[in-house]
Each structure stands twice: as C-alpha cells, then as structure tokens.
Design a protein around this motif. Structure first.
Motif, mmCIF file in Angstrom:
data_model
loop_
_atom_site.group_PDB
_atom_site.id
_atom_site.type_symbol
_atom_site.label_atom_id
_atom_site.label_comp_id
_atom_site.label_asym_id
_atom_site.label_seq_id
_atom_site.Cartn_x
_atom_site.Cartn_y
_atom_site.Cartn_z
ATOM 1 N N TYR A 92 2.869 4.574 -6.861
ATOM 2 C CA TYR A 92 3.753 4.178 -5.775
ATOM 3 C C TYR A 92 5.022 5.028 -5.836
ATOM 4 O O TYR A 92 5.710 5.017 -6.852
ATOM 5 C CB TYR A 92 4.111 2.688 -5.859
ATOM 6 C CG TYR A 92 5.106 2.321 -4.782
ATOM 7 C CD1 TYR A 92 4.697 2.232 -3.460
ATOM 8 C CD2 TYR A 92 6.445 2.146 -5.079
ATOM 9 C CE1 TYR A 92 5.610 1.965 -2.458
ATOM 10 C CE2 TYR A 92 7.365 1.872 -4.077
ATOM 11 C CZ TYR A 92 6.939 1.786 -2.767
ATOM 12 O OH TYR A 92 7.844 1.543 -1.775
ATOM 13 N N ASN A 93 5.325 5.762 -4.779
ATOM 14 C CA ASN A 93 6.484 6.667 -4.766
ATOM 15 C C ASN A 93 6.534 7.532 -6.027
ATOM 16 O O ASN A 93 7.516 7.524 -6.753
ATOM 17 C CB ASN A 93 7.794 5.871 -4.664
ATOM 18 C CG ASN A 93 8.164 5.569 -3.214
ATOM 19 O OD1 ASN A 93 7.368 5.803 -2.293
ATOM 20 N ND2 ASN A 93 9.356 5.059 -3.009
ATOM 21 N N SER A 136 6.028 5.315 0.444
ATOM 22 C CA SER A 136 6.715 5.797 1.644
ATOM 23 C C SER A 136 7.322 7.171 1.404
ATOM 24 O O SER A 136 8.078 7.672 2.224
ATOM 25 C CB SER A 136 7.784 4.792 2.072
ATOM 26 O OG SER A 136 8.458 4.284 0.950
ATOM 27 N N ASP A 137 7.006 7.797 0.275
ATOM 28 C CA ASP A 137 7.536 9.148 0.016
ATOM 29 C C ASP A 137 6.437 10.200 0.116
ATOM 30 O O ASP A 137 6.604 11.323 -0.333
ATOM 31 C CB ASP A 137 8.210 9.203 -1.359
ATOM 32 C CG ASP A 137 7.184 9.121 -2.492
ATOM 33 O OD1 ASP A 137 6.041 8.685 -2.225
ATOM 34 O OD2 ASP A 137 7.528 9.496 -3.622
HETATM 35 C C1 LIG Z 1 9.986 4.889 -1.728
HETATM 36 O O1 LIG Z 1 10.410 6.132 -1.216
HETATM 37 C C2 LIG Z 1 10.964 6.095 0.099
HETATM 38 C C3 LIG Z 1 11.245 7.507 0.545
HETATM 39 O O2 LIG Z 1 11.879 8.259 -0.456
HETATM 40 C C4 LIG Z 1 12.202 5.210 0.108
HETATM 41 O O3 LIG Z 1 12.723 5.112 1.421
HETATM 42 C C5 LIG Z 1 11.823 3.832 -0.400
HETATM 43 O O4 LIG Z 1 12.961 3.000 -0.494
HETATM 44 C C6 LIG Z 1 11.170 3.922 -1.772
HETATM 45 N N1 LIG Z 1 10.745 2.591 -2.171
HETATM 46 C C7 LIG Z 1 11.175 1.995 -3.273
HETATM 47 C C8 LIG Z 1 10.749 0.583 -3.479
HETATM 48 O O5 LIG Z 1 11.875 2.537 -4.100
#
Ligand SMILES: *[C@@H]1O[C@H](CO)[C@@H](O)[C@H](O)[C@H]1NC(C)=O
Length: 306
Positions: free
Chosen positions: A53-54, A88-89
């Motif tokens: 995840y990310n 989401s990255d």
């Molecule tokens: C995962 O990455 C995205 C893009 O960099 C970011 O907007 C998001 O907050 C991140 N999620 C977490 C839970 O850290």
C-alpha cells in the motif's frame, strides 16, 4: 442477545474478491491474465506474496534485494505476487515498470481501487498462489530476505513431505536488544498489553505473532486462508489460531530485523482496533459463528516415500 447483535454488527463479512481482482498484470504479457488458484496443484516451488500500500518509495530497494536472491537459487522456481491494496500513489503501475527491470523473474501484479487493510492483499495473494511453499513478506524491507533460508530449513524439518505447517519469522530474540529498546516507550507498553491479550485469546505460546515474514506449505494455505475473516492488522493472530485449531506444526525461527521508517502502524488507534478485533475473533469462534475447517485426512503413505 444484545451482545450477540453487537457481535454480528461488528464482525466483518467474509471477503469476496471481484472478477477484476482475479487477473494479474505482468511485464511480459499483453493485458491481464487469470490468476492461479490455491486449490490447484502447485506449479512452482515458491510464491512470494508482497502486500503493498503506497509503496513506491520502498518497493525498489525491497525488490533489488529479493529478486537477485531468488535468482541465485536456480533449483527453486518461484513467482512474486505483488498485491496492491488500492494505493493512491500508483504503486501498481510503478511495480509493473520495476518488473521490466527483472525480465527473468515471474512478477505478477494484482490491484484494486480502495484500500481494504493489509490482511486482504495477503489473503488474496495466498488464495491465488501457485507455489509449493508460500511466503508472505512486507514490502518495507524490514526483514532480511536471505533469512528465507532459515525458514526453508525449518520447514524441511517440520513438513518434509509438504504436510500442512507454518514457519514464522520471529523477532522475539531481539527483545531487550537495541532494535527494540530504540522503540518508543508507548510502543513497548502496548506490546506487553498485546501479548497478555494473545495469551487470553489462545496464541500465547507464540512469542512473535506480528512479524511480516511467514512461510506456509501449500496444504497449510489451503486449510487456513479460505477461513480468514479479519481484514485488519490482527489477522496474523487469526491465522495462527486457525493453525493451532487445525493442529498444524508451527515453528518460530529467529530472524534479523530492523525497524524501517515510514511504518503505517498508528500505535494507539491500531491497538484499540486490535483489541476489538481479538474480541470479535474469539467470540465468533467460541460461538461457532466462524467455523474452523476440519483438516482433510492425510493422503495414504506411498511405499518407499516415508
Ligand atoms: C497514499 O499516497 C497518496 C499519494 O501520495 C496520498 O495522497 C495518500 O494520503 C497516501 N495514503 C496514506 C494513508 O498515507
């Protein structure tokens, strides 16, 4: 009665994968292809399941140590399943690009759109793995991948003919050493609390349940993962409880470990959640709402093979 209603409300539903999640992408293939199934016979010696995840920041270093190590063992065929839990990255696309740098490795990438919790990608990877043995390993590189050899040897001993068994990487021997002392006070207190609860739940005999480096035989994975319910961090405990109820041999193997920055564990909130989930788990099993599988009868011994 009221407690039972609360239990039902708080218990997660059985995890059901969507059609698109039964396909994987890889550097070599055009378009998604269907994943294997844990119910089928093994096709490779080892499946490495990496929940992610990310992980765009940590995945390159992790693969840079993992893949050359795997490639140095020509006698052992393998596949790597990277399961992206709705990052989401752009972790999945990033992983696909990384895979191009390792054309000789069978790297398969599965992804979906929303984050479901670390347990779900692990379970998904295990249920679609093709290995005789299945390793789950975190993408953060906190464990030394070479320590797989230690788990492997332990497994040769406890499951010489591929019997259902689990070999756990363990950090218990590191307690009181620098690696642990450097952790925050709060974190250590919570670790003690967690351990007390684990004893109550029934896995107190295992000193480190949470280490993200665990090796399963195919038969163990077939018996455990279809029955996994909890999507949160504490699913490790559920797996071990299932293994115990199935009377599988479980061996803890001391491995090296270094704490990595960027841990996604939020100590306090996650501890409360763990506590809640442990209660849900224990109660569901006690009341028989969640069934424990009956181990299939052992296959008849083949002459000369025992
Ligand atoms: C995962 O990455 C995205 C893009 O960099 C970011 O907007 C998001 O907050 C991140 N999620 C977490 C839970 O850290």
């Amino acid at each position: 009665m009221c407690c039972y209603t609360v239990l039902v409300l708080y218990s997660p539903d059985t995890i059901v994968p969507k059609e698109s999640e039964k396909k994987y992408r890889s550097a070599g293939a055009h378009g998604p292809r269907p994943l294997g199934s844990i119910a089928d016979p093994a096709a490779v010696d080892l499946t490495v399941v990496i929940p992610a995840y990310n992980e765009t920041a940590r995945l390159p270093a992790m693969l840079a140590t993992t893949l050359p190590f795997l490639a140095r063992q020509p006698a052992r065929s393998y596949e790597v399943l990277i399961v992206d839990d709705g990052s989401s990255d752009g972790t999945a696309d990033f992983a696909l690009k990384l895979a191009l740098e390792y054309p000789e490795s069978d790297i398969r990438i599965v992804s979906w759109n929303t984050m479901l919790g670390r347990a779900v990608p692990v379970r998904h990877g295990m249920l679609h793995a093709r290995g005789k043995r299945l390793l789950m390993v975190d993408a953060d590189g906190a464990s030394r991948f070479e320590d797989l050899d230690l788990l492997w040897k332990a497994m040769d001993r406890i499951a010489p003919h591929g019997e259902a068994a689990v070999a756990l990487g363990s950090r218990a021997h590191l307690v009181k050493t620098e690696a642990v002392v450097k952790r925050s006070f709060l974190r250590n207190v919570l670790m003690y609390g967690l351990h007390t609860i684990l004893r109550i739940v029934g896995v107190g005999h295992i000193r480190d349940t949470q280490c993200g480096f665990k090796l399963f035989t195919r038969r163990a994975a077939q018996q455990i993962f279809p029955y996994q319910h909890l999507p949160t961090w504490i699913f490790d405990v559920e797996l071990l409880l299932l293994a115990k109820q199935l009377r599988m041999p479980v061996e803890e193997v001391p491995i090296e470990w270094h704490e990595v920055s960027g841990s996604k564990l939020h100590v306090f909130a996650d501890s409360l959640q763990m506590l809640r989930d442990l209660l849900i788990l224990r109660t569901n099993l006690l009341l028989g709402r969640w069934k424990v599988p009956v181990p299939p009868p052992c296959p008849p011994a083949v002459d000369g093979n025992q």
